[in-house]
Design a protein around this motif. Structure first.
Motif, PDB file in Angstrom:
ATOM      1  N   ARG A 173       0.863  -1.320  -0.203  1.00  0.00           N
ATOM      2  CA  ARG A 173      -0.019   0.028  -0.127  1.00  0.00           C
ATOM      3  C   ARG A 173       0.938   1.349   0.114  1.00  0.00           C
ATOM      4  NH1 ARG A 173      -2.927  -3.586   3.472  1.00  0.00           N
ATOM      5  NH2 ARG A 173      -1.827  -2.706   5.343  1.00  0.00           N
ATOM      6  N   GLU A 174       2.249   1.051   0.465  1.00  0.00           N
ATOM      7  CA  GLU A 174       2.988   2.368   0.242  1.00  0.00           C
ATOM      8  C   GLU A 174       3.710   2.431  -0.701  1.00  0.00           C
ATOM      9  OE1 GLU A 174       5.811   1.259   3.701  1.00  0.00           O
ATOM     10  OE2 GLU A 174       4.160   1.433   5.192  1.00  0.00           O
ATOM     11  N   LYS A 209       7.755  -2.599  -5.742  1.00  0.00           N
ATOM     12  CA  LYS A 209       9.021  -1.952  -5.252  1.00  0.00           C
ATOM     13  C   LYS A 209       9.201  -1.667  -3.823  1.00  0.00           C
ATOM     14  CE  LYS A 209      12.110   1.885  -6.522  1.00  0.00           C
ATOM     15  NZ  LYS A 209      12.155   3.072  -7.574  1.00  0.00           N
ATOM     16  N   ALA A 210       8.344  -1.298  -3.338  1.00  0.00           N
ATOM     17  CA  ALA A 210       8.263  -1.055  -1.878  1.00  0.00           C
ATOM     18  C   ALA A 210       8.449  -2.248  -0.850  1.00  0.00           C
ATOM     19  CB  ALA A 210       7.096   0.031  -1.255  1.00  0.00           C
ATOM     20  N   CYS A 211       7.879  -3.366  -1.452  1.00  0.00           N
ATOM     21  CA  CYS A 211       7.879  -4.639  -0.846  1.00  0.00           C
ATOM     22  C   CYS A 211       9.245  -5.389  -0.903  1.00  0.00           C
ATOM     23  CB  CYS A 211       6.799  -5.368  -1.185  1.00  0.00           C
ATOM     24  SG  CYS A 211       5.287  -4.954  -0.306  1.00  0.00           S
ATOM     25  N   LYS A 212      10.260  -5.047  -1.745  1.00  0.00           N
ATOM     26  CA  LYS A 212      11.316  -5.617  -1.924  1.00  0.00           C
ATOM     27  C   LYS A 212      12.267  -6.012  -0.711  1.00  0.00           C
ATOM     28  CE  LYS A 212      11.590  -6.801  -6.322  1.00  0.00           C
ATOM     29  NZ  LYS A 212      11.664  -8.382  -6.508  1.00  0.00           N
ATOM     30  N   ASP A 263      10.753  -6.330   2.249  1.00  0.00           N
ATOM     31  CA  ASP A 263      10.038  -7.130   3.329  1.00  0.00           C
ATOM     32  C   ASP A 263      10.273  -8.591   3.275  1.00  0.00           C
ATOM     33  OD1 ASP A 263       7.208  -6.339   4.959  1.00  0.00           O
ATOM     34  OD2 ASP A 263       7.292  -8.338   3.997  1.00  0.00           O
ATOM     35  N   LEU A 264      10.671  -9.165   4.211  1.00  0.00           N
ATOM     36  CA  LEU A 264      11.176 -10.801   4.404  1.00  0.00           C
ATOM     37  C   LEU A 264       9.703 -11.491   3.864  1.00  0.00           C
ATOM     38  CD1 LEU A 264      13.391 -10.767   7.176  1.00  0.00           C
ATOM     39  CD2 LEU A 264      14.002 -10.806   4.954  1.00  0.00           C
ATOM     40  N   THR A 265       8.564 -11.044   4.485  1.00  0.00           N
ATOM     41  CA  THR A 265       7.508 -11.825   4.205  1.00  0.00           C
ATOM     42  C   THR A 265       7.066 -11.900   2.794  1.00  0.00           C
ATOM     43  OG1 THR A 265       6.477 -11.348   6.236  1.00  0.00           O
ATOM     44  CG2 THR A 265       4.889 -12.178   4.705  1.00  0.00           C
ATOM     45  N   PHE A 266       7.206 -10.758   2.042  1.00  0.00           N
ATOM     46  CA  PHE A 266       7.216 -10.591   0.708  1.00  0.00           C
ATOM     47  C   PHE A 266       8.076 -11.274  -0.219  1.00  0.00           C
ATOM     48  CE2 PHE A 266       7.826  -8.768  -3.726  1.00  0.00           C
ATOM     49  CZ  PHE A 266       6.502  -8.708  -3.933  1.00  0.00           C
ATOM     50  N   ALA A 267       9.195 -11.214   0.414  1.00  0.00           N
ATOM     51  CA  ALA A 267      10.358 -12.038  -0.322  1.00  0.00           C
ATOM     52  C   ALA A 267      10.047 -13.872  -0.560  1.00  0.00           C
ATOM     53  CB  ALA A 267      11.656 -11.802   0.391  1.00  0.00           C
ATOM     54  N   LYS A 268       9.807 -13.956   0.813  1.00  0.00           N
ATOM     55  CA  LYS A 268       9.260 -15.190   0.742  1.00  0.00           C
ATOM     56  C   LYS A 268       7.987 -15.920  -0.216  1.00  0.00           C
ATOM     57  CE  LYS A 268       8.426 -19.084   4.202  1.00  0.00           C
ATOM     58  NZ  LYS A 268       8.162 -19.433   5.877  1.00  0.00           N
ATOM     59  N   MET A 269       7.098 -15.084  -0.223  1.00  0.00           N
ATOM     60  CA  MET A 269       6.204 -15.245  -1.013  1.00  0.00           C
ATOM     61  C   MET A 269       6.445 -15.233  -2.550  1.00  0.00           C
ATOM     62  SD  MET A 269       2.546 -13.724   0.958  1.00  0.00           S
ATOM     63  CE  MET A 269       3.174 -12.132   1.031  1.00  0.00           C
TER      64      MET A 269
END
Length: 219
Positions: free
Chosen positions: A96-97, A101-104, A106-112
Protein backbone atom coordinates in the motif's frame (compact mmCIF):
# COMPACT_ATOMS: atom_id res chain seq x y z
CA UNK A 1 31.35 -32.88 5.64
CA UNK A 2 28.85 -33.26 2.75
CA UNK A 3 25.92 -33.05 5.17
CA UNK A 4 27.40 -29.93 6.75
CA UNK A 5 27.90 -28.27 3.36
CA UNK A 6 24.35 -29.16 2.30
CA UNK A 7 22.97 -27.74 5.53
CA UNK A 8 24.94 -24.52 5.07
CA UNK A 9 23.63 -24.13 1.51
CA UNK A 10 20.07 -24.63 2.74
CA UNK A 11 20.44 -22.10 5.55
CA UNK A 12 22.00 -19.48 3.28
CA UNK A 13 19.34 -20.01 0.59
CA UNK A 14 16.30 -19.78 2.81
CA UNK A 15 17.55 -17.41 5.48
CA UNK A 16 17.19 -14.88 2.67
CA UNK A 17 14.85 -16.31 0.01
CA UNK A 18 14.75 -14.44 -3.28
CA UNK A 19 12.97 -14.63 -6.60
CA UNK A 20 16.27 -14.76 -8.49
CA UNK A 21 17.56 -17.72 -6.42
CA UNK A 22 14.32 -19.62 -6.94
CA UNK A 23 14.51 -19.13 -10.70
CA UNK A 24 17.98 -20.68 -10.78
CA UNK A 25 16.82 -23.68 -8.78
CA UNK A 26 13.69 -24.11 -10.90
CA UNK A 27 15.79 -24.13 -14.05
CA UNK A 28 17.45 -27.27 -12.67
CA UNK A 29 14.22 -28.80 -11.35
CA UNK A 30 12.55 -28.43 -14.75
CA UNK A 31 15.59 -29.76 -16.64
CA UNK A 32 13.75 -33.08 -17.14
CA UNK A 33 10.46 -31.42 -18.04
CA UNK A 34 11.25 -28.40 -20.18
CA UNK A 35 7.79 -27.49 -21.44
CA UNK A 36 5.99 -24.17 -21.23
CA UNK A 37 3.07 -24.06 -18.82
CA UNK A 38 0.31 -22.58 -20.98
CA UNK A 39 1.23 -23.98 -24.39
CA UNK A 40 3.05 -27.21 -23.48
CA UNK A 41 5.82 -26.40 -25.98
CA UNK A 42 9.33 -27.81 -25.36
CA UNK A 43 12.22 -25.42 -24.83
CA UNK A 44 15.96 -25.80 -24.33
CA UNK A 45 18.68 -23.64 -22.84
CA UNK A 46 21.79 -22.91 -24.85
CA UNK A 47 24.16 -20.87 -22.74
CA UNK A 48 22.13 -17.91 -21.53
CA UNK A 49 19.68 -18.24 -24.40
CA UNK A 50 16.28 -19.92 -24.37
CA UNK A 51 15.23 -21.67 -27.55
CA UNK A 52 11.59 -22.64 -28.05
CA UNK A 53 11.12 -25.88 -29.96
CA UNK A 54 8.03 -24.45 -31.59
CA UNK A 55 6.26 -26.99 -33.80
CA UNK A 56 3.71 -24.45 -34.93
CA UNK A 57 1.53 -24.81 -31.84
CA UNK A 58 2.23 -21.22 -30.80
CA UNK A 59 1.78 -18.17 -32.99
CA UNK A 60 2.83 -14.88 -31.35
CA UNK A 61 0.04 -12.35 -30.91
CA UNK A 62 2.56 -9.55 -31.43
CA UNK A 63 5.65 -10.87 -33.28
CA UNK A 64 7.04 -7.32 -33.39
CA UNK A 65 7.04 -4.39 -31.00
CA UNK A 66 5.37 -1.04 -31.59
CA UNK A 67 8.71 0.20 -32.93
CA UNK A 68 8.83 -2.58 -35.50
CA UNK A 69 11.54 -4.59 -33.76
CA UNK A 70 11.32 -8.33 -33.11
CA UNK A 71 9.42 -9.08 -29.91
CA UNK A 72 12.03 -10.98 -27.88
CA UNK A 73 9.45 -12.07 -25.32
CA UNK A 74 7.89 -14.41 -27.89
CA UNK A 75 11.06 -16.54 -27.65
CA UNK A 76 11.95 -16.01 -24.02
CA UNK A 77 11.07 -18.27 -21.08
CA UNK A 78 10.06 -16.36 -17.95
CA UNK A 79 9.11 -17.68 -14.52
CA UNK A 80 5.55 -16.57 -13.93
CA UNK A 81 3.67 -16.36 -10.65
CA UNK A 82 0.47 -18.39 -10.93
CA UNK A 83 -1.01 -16.28 -8.16
CA UNK A 84 0.20 -12.81 -9.22
CA UNK A 85 2.49 -10.82 -6.93
CA UNK A 86 -0.21 -8.18 -6.58
CA UNK A 87 -2.64 -10.77 -5.15
CA UNK A 88 -0.37 -11.75 -2.28
CA UNK A 89 1.51 -8.46 -1.99
CA UNK A 90 -1.55 -6.29 -1.40
CA UNK A 91 -2.09 -8.03 1.95
CA UNK A 92 1.07 -6.34 3.24
CA UNK A 93 1.45 -2.71 4.43
CA UNK A 94 4.47 -2.19 2.15
CA UNK A 95 2.35 -2.80 -0.95
CA UNK A 96 0.00 0.00 0.00
CA UNK A 97 3.01 2.25 0.45
CA UNK A 98 4.45 1.67 -3.02
CA UNK A 99 3.62 -1.68 -4.56
CA UNK A 100 6.20 -4.32 -5.47
CA UNK A 101 9.13 -1.92 -5.31
CA UNK A 102 8.31 -0.92 -1.75
CA UNK A 103 7.91 -4.58 -0.74
CA UNK A 104 11.33 -5.68 -1.97
CA UNK A 105 12.98 -5.34 1.49
CA UNK A 106 10.05 -7.07 3.21
CA UNK A 107 11.01 -10.63 4.24
CA UNK A 108 7.43 -11.90 4.15
CA UNK A 109 6.98 -10.63 0.62
CA UNK A 110 10.36 -12.06 -0.41
CA UNK A 111 9.32 -15.50 0.86
CA UNK A 112 6.02 -15.39 -1.04
CA UNK A 113 7.62 -14.05 -4.21
CA UNK A 114 10.27 -16.78 -4.12
CA UNK A 115 7.92 -19.69 -3.34
CA UNK A 116 8.60 -22.20 -6.10
CA UNK A 117 5.21 -23.91 -5.78
CA UNK A 118 3.76 -20.75 -7.33
CA UNK A 119 6.20 -20.40 -10.24
CA UNK A 120 5.99 -21.94 -13.72
CA UNK A 121 7.88 -21.52 -17.02
CA UNK A 122 5.90 -19.33 -19.39
CA UNK A 123 6.51 -17.82 -22.82
CA UNK A 124 7.31 -14.18 -22.14
CA UNK A 125 4.53 -12.80 -24.34
CA UNK A 126 1.86 -14.82 -22.51
CA UNK A 127 3.30 -13.81 -19.17
CA UNK A 128 3.11 -10.16 -20.19
CA UNK A 129 -0.40 -10.47 -21.63
CA UNK A 130 -1.77 -12.32 -18.62
CA UNK A 131 -0.27 -9.64 -16.34
CA UNK A 132 -2.05 -9.82 -12.96
CA UNK A 133 -5.40 -10.88 -14.44
CA UNK A 134 -7.42 -13.47 -12.59
CA UNK A 135 -8.17 -16.85 -14.13
CA UNK A 136 -11.74 -17.66 -15.13
CA UNK A 137 -13.81 -20.51 -16.56
CA UNK A 138 -14.42 -20.07 -20.27
CA UNK A 139 -17.89 -19.86 -21.72
CA UNK A 140 -19.16 -22.22 -24.40
CA UNK A 141 -17.97 -21.55 -27.95
CA UNK A 142 -15.23 -19.21 -26.76
CA UNK A 143 -12.53 -18.90 -29.41
CA UNK A 144 -8.94 -19.66 -28.45
CA UNK A 145 -7.12 -18.20 -31.43
CA UNK A 146 -4.97 -15.40 -30.01
CA UNK A 147 -1.84 -17.56 -29.96
CA UNK A 148 -2.42 -19.95 -32.82
CA UNK A 149 -3.01 -23.51 -31.65
CA UNK A 150 -1.95 -22.72 -28.09
CA UNK A 151 -5.17 -22.98 -26.08
CA UNK A 152 -4.86 -19.85 -23.97
CA UNK A 153 -6.96 -16.72 -24.12
CA UNK A 154 -6.62 -13.31 -22.50
CA UNK A 155 -9.63 -11.02 -22.19
CA UNK A 156 -7.95 -7.64 -21.91
CA UNK A 157 -11.21 -5.74 -21.52
CA UNK A 158 -12.45 -7.74 -18.53
CA UNK A 159 -8.97 -8.59 -17.24
CA UNK A 160 -9.38 -12.35 -17.26
CA UNK A 161 -7.21 -15.27 -18.45
CA UNK A 162 -8.52 -18.62 -19.68
CA UNK A 163 -6.13 -21.63 -19.52
CA UNK A 164 -6.43 -25.10 -21.04
CA UNK A 165 -8.14 -27.85 -19.04
CA UNK A 166 -4.92 -29.84 -18.54
CA UNK A 167 -3.38 -27.23 -16.21
CA UNK A 168 -6.45 -26.02 -14.33
CA UNK A 169 -5.70 -28.37 -11.44
CA UNK A 170 -2.09 -27.15 -11.26
CA UNK A 171 -3.38 -23.57 -11.06
CA UNK A 172 -5.97 -24.47 -8.45
CA UNK A 173 -3.52 -26.26 -6.17
CA UNK A 174 -1.04 -23.37 -6.38
CA UNK A 175 -3.77 -20.88 -5.44
CA UNK A 176 -5.10 -22.99 -2.57
CA UNK A 177 -1.56 -23.62 -1.33
CA UNK A 178 -0.67 -19.90 -1.36
CA UNK A 179 -3.95 -19.03 0.32
CA UNK A 180 -3.42 -21.55 3.13
CA UNK A 181 0.31 -21.02 3.61
CA UNK A 182 0.31 -17.22 3.63
CA UNK A 183 -3.27 -16.52 4.72
CA UNK A 184 -4.21 -14.95 1.39
CA UNK A 185 -7.92 -14.24 1.13
CA UNK A 186 -9.68 -15.56 -1.97
CA UNK A 187 -13.07 -14.32 -3.06
CA UNK A 188 -15.95 -16.76 -2.70
CA UNK A 189 -16.06 -17.19 -6.49
CA UNK A 190 -12.31 -17.72 -6.81
CA UNK A 191 -12.13 -20.23 -3.96
CA UNK A 192 -15.03 -22.22 -5.39
CA UNK A 193 -13.52 -22.13 -8.89
CA UNK A 194 -10.20 -23.47 -7.62
CA UNK A 195 -11.94 -26.26 -5.71
CA UNK A 196 -13.78 -27.27 -8.88
CA UNK A 197 -10.61 -27.12 -11.00
CA UNK A 198 -8.73 -29.20 -8.44
CA UNK A 199 -11.24 -32.03 -8.93
CA UNK A 200 -11.54 -31.49 -12.69
CA UNK A 201 -7.79 -31.93 -13.24
CA UNK A 202 -6.32 -34.34 -10.62
CA UNK A 203 -2.65 -34.16 -9.71
CA UNK A 204 -0.31 -35.84 -12.21
CA UNK A 205 3.03 -37.63 -12.02
CA UNK A 206 5.14 -34.60 -13.00
CA UNK A 207 3.39 -32.34 -10.50
CA UNK A 208 4.08 -34.86 -7.72
CA UNK A 209 7.73 -35.20 -8.75
CA UNK A 210 8.15 -31.43 -9.01
CA UNK A 211 6.63 -30.82 -5.58
CA UNK A 212 8.96 -33.38 -4.00
CA UNK A 213 11.99 -31.71 -5.58
CA UNK A 214 10.84 -28.28 -4.41
CA UNK A 215 10.24 -29.64 -0.92
CA UNK A 216 13.91 -30.61 -0.66
CA UNK A 217 14.84 -26.95 -1.01
CA UNK A 218 12.14 -24.99 0.77
CA UNK A 219 10.46 -27.60 2.99
Amino acid sequence: MKILIGLCVFVVLYAQPSFSKSKKILKEIYSKHQKTFYCNIPYIYKGNQTILQNDGSYTPRNPTTGKGKSNVRTQRIEWEHIMPAENFGRHLPCWREGGRKACKPDLTFAKMEADMHNLVPSIGELNADRSNFRYAQEEKNMKFDQYGKCRFYVDFKNKRAYPRDEIKGDIARAYLYMSKTYHINLSKYEKRLMQVWDKLDPIGEWEIEKDKLIEKYQK
